[in-house]
Design a protein around this motif. Structure first.
Motif, PDB file in Angstrom:
ATOM      1  N   GLY A   9       0.817  -1.127   0.058  1.00  0.00           N
ATOM      2  CA  GLY A   9       0.115  -0.021   0.146  1.00  0.00           C
ATOM      3  C   GLY A   9       0.752   1.239  -0.065  1.00  0.00           C
ATOM      4  O   GLY A   9       1.548   1.664   0.894  1.00  0.00           O
ATOM      5  N   LEU A  10       0.973   1.997  -1.156  1.00  0.00           N
ATOM      6  CA  LEU A  10       2.054   2.968  -1.221  1.00  0.00           C
ATOM      7  C   LEU A  10       1.083   4.613  -1.370  1.00  0.00           C
ATOM      8  O   LEU A  10       1.379   5.222  -2.234  1.00  0.00           O
ATOM      9  CB  LEU A  10       2.665   2.828  -2.422  1.00  0.00           C
ATOM     10  CG  LEU A  10       3.566   1.701  -2.496  1.00  0.00           C
ATOM     11  CD1 LEU A  10       4.371   1.586  -3.923  1.00  0.00           C
ATOM     12  CD2 LEU A  10       4.653   1.470  -1.181  1.00  0.00           C
ATOM     13  N   PHE A  13       0.636   7.212   3.599  1.00  0.00           N
ATOM     14  CA  PHE A  13       1.373   6.667   4.712  1.00  0.00           C
ATOM     15  C   PHE A  13       2.349   5.860   4.341  1.00  0.00           C
ATOM     16  O   PHE A  13       3.788   5.676   4.698  1.00  0.00           O
ATOM     17  CB  PHE A  13       0.181   5.928   5.620  1.00  0.00           C
ATOM     18  CG  PHE A  13       0.945   5.245   6.609  1.00  0.00           C
ATOM     19  CD1 PHE A  13       0.967   6.002   7.889  1.00  0.00           C
ATOM     20  CD2 PHE A  13       1.039   3.969   6.809  1.00  0.00           C
ATOM     21  CE1 PHE A  13       1.565   5.481   9.024  1.00  0.00           C
ATOM     22  CE2 PHE A  13       1.501   3.207   7.979  1.00  0.00           C
ATOM     23  CZ  PHE A  13       1.707   3.999   9.159  1.00  0.00           C
ATOM     24  N   GLY A  14       1.909   4.866   3.362  1.00  0.00           N
ATOM     25  CA  GLY A  14       3.295   3.690   3.052  1.00  0.00           C
ATOM     26  C   GLY A  14       4.396   4.411   2.182  1.00  0.00           C
ATOM     27  O   GLY A  14       5.345   4.012   2.361  1.00  0.00           O
ATOM     28  N   ALA A  51       1.252  -5.251  -7.572  1.00  0.00           N
ATOM     29  CA  ALA A  51       0.957  -6.685  -7.306  1.00  0.00           C
ATOM     30  C   ALA A  51      -0.525  -6.585  -6.406  1.00  0.00           C
ATOM     31  O   ALA A  51      -0.512  -5.491  -5.718  1.00  0.00           O
ATOM     32  CB  ALA A  51       1.873  -7.482  -6.617  1.00  0.00           C
ATOM     33  N   ASP A  52      -1.309  -7.572  -6.536  1.00  0.00           N
ATOM     34  CA  ASP A  52      -2.551  -7.510  -5.570  1.00  0.00           C
ATOM     35  C   ASP A  52      -1.846  -8.492  -4.334  1.00  0.00           C
ATOM     36  O   ASP A  52      -1.819  -9.707  -4.585  1.00  0.00           O
ATOM     37  CB  ASP A  52      -3.711  -8.199  -6.311  1.00  0.00           C
ATOM     38  CG  ASP A  52      -4.928  -8.017  -5.573  1.00  0.00           C
ATOM     39  OD1 ASP A  52      -4.637  -7.803  -4.122  1.00  0.00           O
ATOM     40  OD2 ASP A  52      -5.822  -8.332  -6.118  1.00  0.00           O
ATOM     41  N   THR A  54      -3.866  -9.357  -1.960  1.00  0.00           N
ATOM     42  CA  THR A  54      -4.599 -10.509  -1.366  1.00  0.00           C
ATOM     43  C   THR A  54      -4.539 -11.923  -2.155  1.00  0.00           C
ATOM     44  O   THR A  54      -5.216 -12.688  -2.063  1.00  0.00           O
ATOM     45  CB  THR A  54      -6.097  -9.736  -1.691  1.00  0.00           C
ATOM     46  OG1 THR A  54      -6.410  -9.644  -3.069  1.00  0.00           O
ATOM     47  CG2 THR A  54      -6.189  -8.585  -0.943  1.00  0.00           C
ATOM     48  N   ALA A  73      -0.247  -1.018   4.577  1.00  0.00           N
ATOM     49  CA  ALA A  73      -0.642   0.319   4.610  1.00  0.00           C
ATOM     50  C   ALA A  73      -1.704   0.377   3.690  1.00  0.00           C
ATOM     51  O   ALA A  73      -1.758   1.429   2.996  1.00  0.00           O
ATOM     52  CB  ALA A  73       0.644   1.174   4.434  1.00  0.00           C
ATOM     53  N   ILE A  74      -2.637  -0.357   3.850  1.00  0.00           N
ATOM     54  CA  ILE A  74      -3.896  -0.280   3.044  1.00  0.00           C
ATOM     55  C   ILE A  74      -4.976   0.276   3.814  1.00  0.00           C
ATOM     56  O   ILE A  74      -5.232  -0.218   4.784  1.00  0.00           O
ATOM     57  CB  ILE A  74      -4.418  -1.608   2.363  1.00  0.00           C
ATOM     58  CG1 ILE A  74      -3.225  -2.385   1.782  1.00  0.00           C
ATOM     59  CG2 ILE A  74      -5.739  -1.489   1.751  1.00  0.00           C
ATOM     60  CD1 ILE A  74      -3.660  -3.866   1.218  1.00  0.00           C
ATOM     61  N   GLU A  76      -8.194   2.126   2.934  1.00  0.00           N
ATOM     62  CA  GLU A  76      -9.803   2.183   2.639  1.00  0.00           C
ATOM     63  C   GLU A  76     -10.260   0.777   2.469  1.00  0.00           C
ATOM     64  O   GLU A  76     -11.414   0.646   3.072  1.00  0.00           O
ATOM     65  CB  GLU A  76      -9.947   2.927   1.286  1.00  0.00           C
ATOM     66  CG  GLU A  76      -9.572   4.590   1.184  1.00  0.00           C
ATOM     67  CD  GLU A  76     -10.632   4.826   2.279  1.00  0.00           C
ATOM     68  OE1 GLU A  76     -11.616   4.863   2.453  1.00  0.00           O
ATOM     69  OE2 GLU A  76      -9.988   5.811   3.157  1.00  0.00           O
TER      70      GLU A  76
HETATM   71  P1  ADP Z   1      -3.364   6.560   2.770  1.00  0.00           P
HETATM   72  O1  ADP Z   1      -4.285   7.230   3.593  1.00  0.00           O
HETATM   73  O2  ADP Z   1      -1.997   6.257   3.401  1.00  0.00           O
HETATM   74  O3  ADP Z   1      -2.907   7.626   1.399  1.00  0.00           O
HETATM   75  P2  ADP Z   1      -4.801   4.851   0.808  1.00  0.00           P
HETATM   76  O4  ADP Z   1      -5.753   4.079   1.408  1.00  0.00           O
HETATM   77  O5  ADP Z   1      -5.146   5.806   0.203  1.00  0.00           O
HETATM   78  O6  ADP Z   1      -3.868   5.287   2.211  1.00  0.00           O
HETATM   79  O7  ADP Z   1      -3.627   3.759   0.270  1.00  0.00           O
HETATM   80  C1  ADP Z   1      -3.795   2.667   0.193  1.00  0.00           C
HETATM   81  C2  ADP Z   1      -3.048   2.098  -0.923  1.00  0.00           C
HETATM   82  O8  ADP Z   1      -3.142   0.505  -0.951  1.00  0.00           O
HETATM   83  C3  ADP Z   1      -3.298   2.446  -2.293  1.00  0.00           C
HETATM   84  O9  ADP Z   1      -2.556   3.109  -2.975  1.00  0.00           O
HETATM   85  C4  ADP Z   1      -4.070   1.256  -2.917  1.00  0.00           C
HETATM   86  O10 ADP Z   1      -3.873   0.991  -4.199  1.00  0.00           O
HETATM   87  C5  ADP Z   1      -3.366  -0.001  -2.088  1.00  0.00           C
HETATM   88  N1  ADP Z   1      -3.942  -1.005  -2.018  1.00  0.00           N
HETATM   89  C6  ADP Z   1      -5.314  -1.534  -1.854  1.00  0.00           C
HETATM   90  N2  ADP Z   1      -5.528  -2.616  -2.009  1.00  0.00           N
HETATM   91  C7  ADP Z   1      -4.466  -3.316  -2.273  1.00  0.00           C
HETATM   92  C8  ADP Z   1      -4.199  -4.589  -2.434  1.00  0.00           C
HETATM   93  N3  ADP Z   1      -5.031  -5.630  -2.715  1.00  0.00           N
HETATM   94  N4  ADP Z   1      -2.699  -5.012  -3.204  1.00  0.00           N
HETATM   95  C9  ADP Z   1      -1.905  -3.900  -3.026  1.00  0.00           C
HETATM   96  N5  ADP Z   1      -2.170  -2.564  -3.303  1.00  0.00           N
HETATM   97  C10 ADP Z   1      -3.418  -2.306  -2.286  1.00  0.00           C
END
Ligand code: ADP
Length: 218
Positions: A9-10, A13-14, A51-52, A54, A73-74, A76
């Motif tokens: 999760g980038l 935060f990430g 990558a996903d 999950t 750091a996911i 939502e």
């Molecule tokens: P922040 O508040 O830190 O900005 P977000 O919820 O906006 O947090 O960011 C979470 C990140 O996690 C998003 O960039 C999203 O694309 C990523 N993300 C969500 N689900 C997955 C997943 N299954 N695999 C990889 N990355 C994911």
């Protein structure tokens, strides 16, 4: 010592976490399903991969189980956050830290084995609230639910007094760990050391003890 982190999760935060870890000399594999965020991190992280998280087979391909620390750091997508945490723990990563949106999310994460749960918005709100509510408080770090490290401007009423005269430990229960004046920092203050206006004190104590000290010197 160099550590190996996998950050999933980038978002805000990430990505800031990844930068900080790399700057501190650690190896970071940065993962997101959003290619544009992965590209932004490509220059910064040791490796950045789309990558996903999950998908168990994808995590295995990435060798996620070999990292010493996983960070989820996911924000939502609760389902993705929970499933990713579960998979990382199943892969025996020794430490998994997860960003939680709220207490319920945190409770589920605890049940499935997350080692550390952070609530950045809540914690930043508390920290800022404490700073803003006091004229003297500069910073506030939670060491445990009960103990805090506090950076505090020395109140005027302390000017010219020694630690012995102030008797902070006996009166309030908290400890003066260091005194900073201009560029100098005294990390082992003695009873005869004097506090001057403009000094900064580093204190350790419970929130009640620190509140009481602050109220006394308001
Ligand atoms: P922040 O508040 O830190 O900005 P977000 O919820 O906006 O947090 O960011 C979470 C990140 O996690 C998003 O960039 C999203 O694309 C990523 N993300 C969500 N689900 C997955 C997943 N299954 N695999 C990889 N990355 C994911």
């Amino acid at each position: 010592m160099k550590k190996q982190f996998i950050v999933i999760g980038l978002g805000r935060f990430g990505s800031s976490l990844t930068k900080t870890l790399v700057e501190a000399g650690h190896e970071v594999l940065a993962v997101d399903k959003d290619i544009s965020l992965v590209q932004e991190m490509a220059e910064i992280a040791t490796h950045a991969i789309q990558a996903d998280s999950t998908d168990e087979s994808v995590l295995k391909e990435l060798g996620a189980g070999n990292f010493s620390h996983g960070i989820v750091a996911i924000g939502e997508n609760l389902q993705a956050s929970i499933l990713t945490t579960l998979l990382l723990k199943e892969m025996q990563i020794p430490k998994v830290t997860v960003k939680a949106r709220n207490i319920m999310h945190g409770k589920v994460l605890t049940k499935i084995g997350a080692d550390q749960i952070v609530y950045p918005e809540r914690d930043m709100g508390i920290r800022l609230g404490r700073q803003l509510s006091s004229d003297n408080l500069i910073d506030y770090i939670e060491l445990s639910p009960h103990y805090h490290l506090v950076e505090m401007k020395a109140p005027k009423a302390m000017n010219g007094l020694t630690l012995q005269q102030l008797d902070i430990r006996a009166k309030y229960g908290c400890n003066v760990m260091a005194i900073r004046s201009d560029e100098e920092i005294n990390i082992s203050p003695r009873a005869e050391d004097t506090i001057q206006t403009g000094d900064t004190l580093l204190l350790i104590g419970s929130s009640e003890e620190i509140n009481e000290l602050e109220r006394k010197y308001e």
